[in-house]
Design a protein around this motif. Structure first.
Motif, PDB file in Angstrom:
ATOM      1  N   ASN A  52       0.669  -1.665   0.257  1.00 21.76           N
ATOM      2  CA  ASN A  52       0.076  -0.107   0.276  1.00 21.76           C
ATOM      3  C   ASN A  52       0.991   1.710   0.235  1.00 21.76           C
ATOM      4  O   ASN A  52       2.092   1.352  -0.189  1.00 21.76           O
ATOM      5  N   SER A  53       0.444   1.912  -0.360  1.00 23.77           N
ATOM      6  CA  SER A  53       0.652   3.492  -0.293  1.00 23.77           C
ATOM      7  C   SER A  53       2.152   3.696   1.030  1.00 23.77           C
ATOM      8  O   SER A  53       2.592   4.399   0.854  1.00 23.77           O
ATOM      9  N   ASN A  54       1.575   3.082   1.510  1.00 26.60           N
ATOM     10  CA  ASN A  54       2.734   2.980   3.925  1.00 26.60           C
ATOM     11  C   ASN A  54       3.837   2.170   3.205  1.00 26.60           C
ATOM     12  O   ASN A  54       4.791   1.838   4.213  1.00 26.60           O
ATOM     13  N   GLY A  55       4.075   1.390   2.221  1.00 23.68           N
ATOM     14  CA  GLY A  55       4.608   0.480   2.242  1.00 23.68           C
ATOM     15  C   GLY A  55       3.789  -1.136   3.241  1.00 23.68           C
ATOM     16  O   GLY A  55       5.245  -2.114   2.713  1.00 23.68           O
ATOM     17  N   SER A  56       3.326  -1.039   3.501  1.00 23.81           N
ATOM     18  CA  SER A  56       2.705  -2.447   4.273  1.00 23.81           C
ATOM     19  C   SER A  56       2.344  -3.295   2.927  1.00 23.81           C
ATOM     20  O   SER A  56       1.459  -3.250   2.564  1.00 23.81           O
ATOM     21  N   THR A  88      -8.203  -8.348 -10.437  1.00 27.10           N
ATOM     22  CA  THR A  88      -8.192  -7.287  -9.554  1.00 27.10           C
ATOM     23  C   THR A  88      -6.791  -7.503 -10.059  1.00 27.10           C
ATOM     24  O   THR A  88      -6.065  -8.057  -9.495  1.00 27.10           O
ATOM     25  N   SER A  89      -6.270  -5.616 -10.106  1.00 21.73           N
ATOM     26  CA  SER A  89      -4.985  -5.225  -9.949  1.00 21.73           C
ATOM     27  C   SER A  89      -4.270  -4.697  -9.552  1.00 21.73           C
ATOM     28  O   SER A  89      -5.441  -2.746  -9.807  1.00 21.73           O
ATOM     29  N   VAL A  90      -3.383  -3.923  -8.902  1.00 20.76           N
ATOM     30  CA  VAL A  90      -2.847  -2.995  -8.311  1.00 20.76           C
ATOM     31  C   VAL A  90      -2.285  -1.803  -8.391  1.00 20.76           C
ATOM     32  O   VAL A  90      -1.231  -2.702  -8.954  1.00 20.76           O
ATOM     33  N   SER A  91      -2.279  -0.802  -8.378  1.00 17.66           N
ATOM     34  CA  SER A  91      -1.267   0.260  -9.071  1.00 17.66           C
ATOM     35  C   SER A  91       0.179   0.009  -8.267  1.00 17.66           C
ATOM     36  O   SER A  91      -0.220  -0.178  -7.112  1.00 17.66           O
ATOM     37  N   SER A  92       1.396   0.399  -8.692  1.00 17.38           N
ATOM     38  CA  SER A  92       2.371   0.667  -8.014  1.00 17.38           C
ATOM     39  C   SER A  92       2.521   1.074  -6.472  1.00 17.38           C
ATOM     40  O   SER A  92       3.653   0.944  -6.072  1.00 17.38           O
ATOM     41  N   ALA A 100      -3.366  -5.623 -16.074  1.00 12.97           N
ATOM     42  CA  ALA A 100      -1.699  -5.646 -15.053  1.00 12.97           C
ATOM     43  C   ALA A 100      -1.677  -3.876 -15.560  1.00 12.97           C
ATOM     44  O   ALA A 100      -2.091  -3.304 -16.385  1.00 12.97           O
ATOM     45  N   TRP A 101      -1.052  -3.678 -14.278  1.00 12.64           N
ATOM     46  CA  TRP A 101       0.003  -2.025 -14.367  1.00 12.64           C
ATOM     47  C   TRP A 101       1.127  -1.548 -15.203  1.00 12.64           C
ATOM     48  O   TRP A 101       2.535  -2.878 -14.722  1.00 12.64           O
ATOM     49  N   HIS A 102       1.820  -0.766 -16.043  1.00 13.84           N
ATOM     50  CA  HIS A 102       2.706  -0.963 -16.005  1.00 13.84           C
ATOM     51  C   HIS A 102       3.668  -0.342 -14.829  1.00 13.84           C
ATOM     52  O   HIS A 102       2.764   0.658 -14.230  1.00 13.84           O
ATOM     53  N   PRO A 103       5.189  -0.279 -14.610  1.00 16.91           N
ATOM     54  CA  PRO A 103       5.265  -0.081 -13.412  1.00 16.91           C
ATOM     55  C   PRO A 103       5.346   1.698 -13.079  1.00 16.91           C
ATOM     56  O   PRO A 103       5.887   1.707 -11.666  1.00 16.91           O
ATOM     57  N   ASP A 104       5.675   1.902 -14.260  1.00 20.11           N
ATOM     58  CA  ASP A 104       5.173   3.684 -13.656  1.00 20.11           C
ATOM     59  C   ASP A 104       3.756   4.584 -13.592  1.00 20.11           C
ATOM     60  O   ASP A 104       3.616   5.471 -13.234  1.00 20.11           O
ATOM     61  N   GLY A 105       3.196   3.068 -13.134  1.00 15.50           N
ATOM     62  CA  GLY A 105       1.306   3.547 -12.886  1.00 15.50           C
ATOM     63  C   GLY A 105       0.729   4.401 -13.165  1.00 15.50           C
ATOM     64  O   GLY A 105      -0.564   4.773 -12.768  1.00 15.50           O
TER      65      GLY A 105
END
Length: 444
Positions: free
Chosen positions: A241-245, A280-284, A323-328
């Motif tokens: 997640n955005s906090n790194g967890s 589902t897939s989550v952005s970088s 899938a998300w490109h690594p650049d988000g």
């Protein structure tokens, strides 16, 4: 998505049409929801794996199929397969309208070279629409499903090892206060899986969720997260997640997306959607999630609140891969209409590129960690590797025979693995990234 249970747990294929056979060779000519075999060769041919790989590098068939023993050649069979294969669709579409949108890519490229083919491990699938069953954690370590066994394959040692047997009773080894009630599970039909950050997560045909730390014995967490009759766990995702967890996200046929804390496996969120969620897939950056399901529309939603931020319109059928490109900034979605659409999240009014498969639904999509390449796998026979730096105008086509259980790039981008589900020629294929050392030209 459709629910078809495979009681024999060999693999699930689709077949409302007759199989197409040529003397000793049979493959399904359709992707259809029926229990059975996707194809076989009536041959007692037993290959030496090292010899088969060497022959493949010298131009022979990479799967070790002995075409010289058959009454027809590979080109003829490919022609017939393309002609007779029936792609599974939930909704009708206009082929003409679809084709005019698609980008034509230049196919004479080799970004990844064939390295090795092993039948010591054989990929299997339990649902014909779910194919995320191959995951690489390094260029030497791959995880895949083989019937009730979750297998680890070492491409360095060329040896397979069972990591978890889900036919036997699965009893969690730890207790986590605040998590869902742990349950002992058995004979779980694994429908989807993900492996990342020392964590293996698998979803089951009856709504099961199994979590195992690779560095620890036993299973850390297991339960049924959905009790509905039609509660397949269609997809799982491991992300930061955005906090790194570390978080685990599940997509289920009960129209819910759930988010779990990978530290104590507490369910942090449960989001409801108007249709069965297939993927589902989550952005970088961990802030956005793609939500795909039994709808022609795909959604972009906030991972914290579940609020829908955008609707992606353009597909003609249901979607099962993303899938998300690594650049988000770029999202790829795969659909049963045989296309992959690319979306720029800064402008969601329409897709920026439409990529067409050869004959079937796009059921798996992966980007390399450096963002240079994107691979998309059809339900059977074809994997396409696109060069993102050419605006997806250059592509390598991997042409094989059999249902594709999954694809995975290694984290260092050096290897690509393809799982083939077939009773006789089921295998794991390995490809290595080609490097062009142009500076050598100036030396020589």
């Amino acid at each position: 998505m459709q629910q078809f249970q495979n009681n024999n747990l060999e693999y699930m294929v689709e077949d409302y049409h007759e199989m197409t056979g040529f003397d000793g060779i049979l493959f399904e000519d359709t992707e259809s929801p029926r229990e059975g075999v996707d194809g076989y060769f009536d041959s007692d041919f037993e290959d030496d794996f090292e010899l088969a790989t060497l022959e493949a590098r010298n131009g022979r068939d990479i799967q070790g199929i002995p075409w010289e023993r058959l009454n027809f050649n590979r080109d003829r069979y490919r022609e017939m397969r393309l002609k007779l294969y029936k792609n599974y669709e939930n909704l009708s579409r206009s082929p003409e309208e679809l084709i005019k949108e698609c980008t034509e890519a230049e196919t004479c490229h080799n970004f990844y070279d064939f390295q090795f083919n092993t039948r010591l491990v054989k990929s299997t699938i339990v649902h014909f629409q779910l194919r995320n069953l191959v995951w690489a954690t390094s260029k030497h370590d791959v995880y895949l499903m083989q019937n009730y066994s979750l297998m680890h394959w070492s491409s360095l040692l060329r040896r397979g090892k069972e990591v978890l047997n889900v036919a036997k009773p699965i009893e969690p080894t730890q207790k986590y206060p605040g998590s869902l009630d742990q349950q002992t599970l058995s004979r779980v039909q694994i429908s989807t899986m993900a492996v990342k950050d020392n964590l293996l997560v698998a979803g089951g045909f009856q709504g099961e969720l199994i979590c195992k730390f690779l560095s620890q014995p036993g299973v850390a967490f297991s339960t049924k997260i959905a009790a509905d009759e039609n509660a397949i766990t269609n997809a799982v995702d491991i992300y930061h997640n955005s906090n790194g967890s570390i978080r685990v996200m599940t997509a289920n046929n009960d129209a819910h997306v759930r988010v779990f804390d990978a530290g104590n496996f507490a369910c942090l969120s449960c989001f409801s959607f108007p249709w069965s969620v297939n993927n589902t897939s989550v952005s970088s950056d961990g802030k956005l999630m793609a939500v795909l399901g039994d709808s022609v529309e795909c959604l972009i939603a906030d991972t914290q609140s579940g609020k829908v931020l955008g609707n992606l319109k353009g597909h003609f059928d249901y979607s099962f891969a993303s899938a998300w490109h690594p650049d988000g900034q770029i999202l790829a979605t795969g659909n049963q209409d045989t296309t992959c659409r690319l979306w720029d999240i800064r402008n969601l009014s329409q897709s920026i590129t439409v990529l067409k498969g050869r004959m079937g639904a796009i059921r798996a999509i992966r980007f390399t960690s450096d963002g240079r390449f994107m691979a998309m796998a059809e339900a059977a026979d074809f994997v396409h590797i696109f060069d993102t730096q050419s605006a997806y105008a250059k592509v390598q086509e991997i042409d094989l025979f059999g249902e594709i259980a999954g694809i995975s790039f290694s984290p260092d981008t050096e290897a690509l693995f393809v799982g083939v589900a077939d009773r006789t020629y089921g295998s794991l294929l390995e490809f290595n990234r080609r490097h062009y050392n142009y500076y050598l030209n100036s030396i020589l």
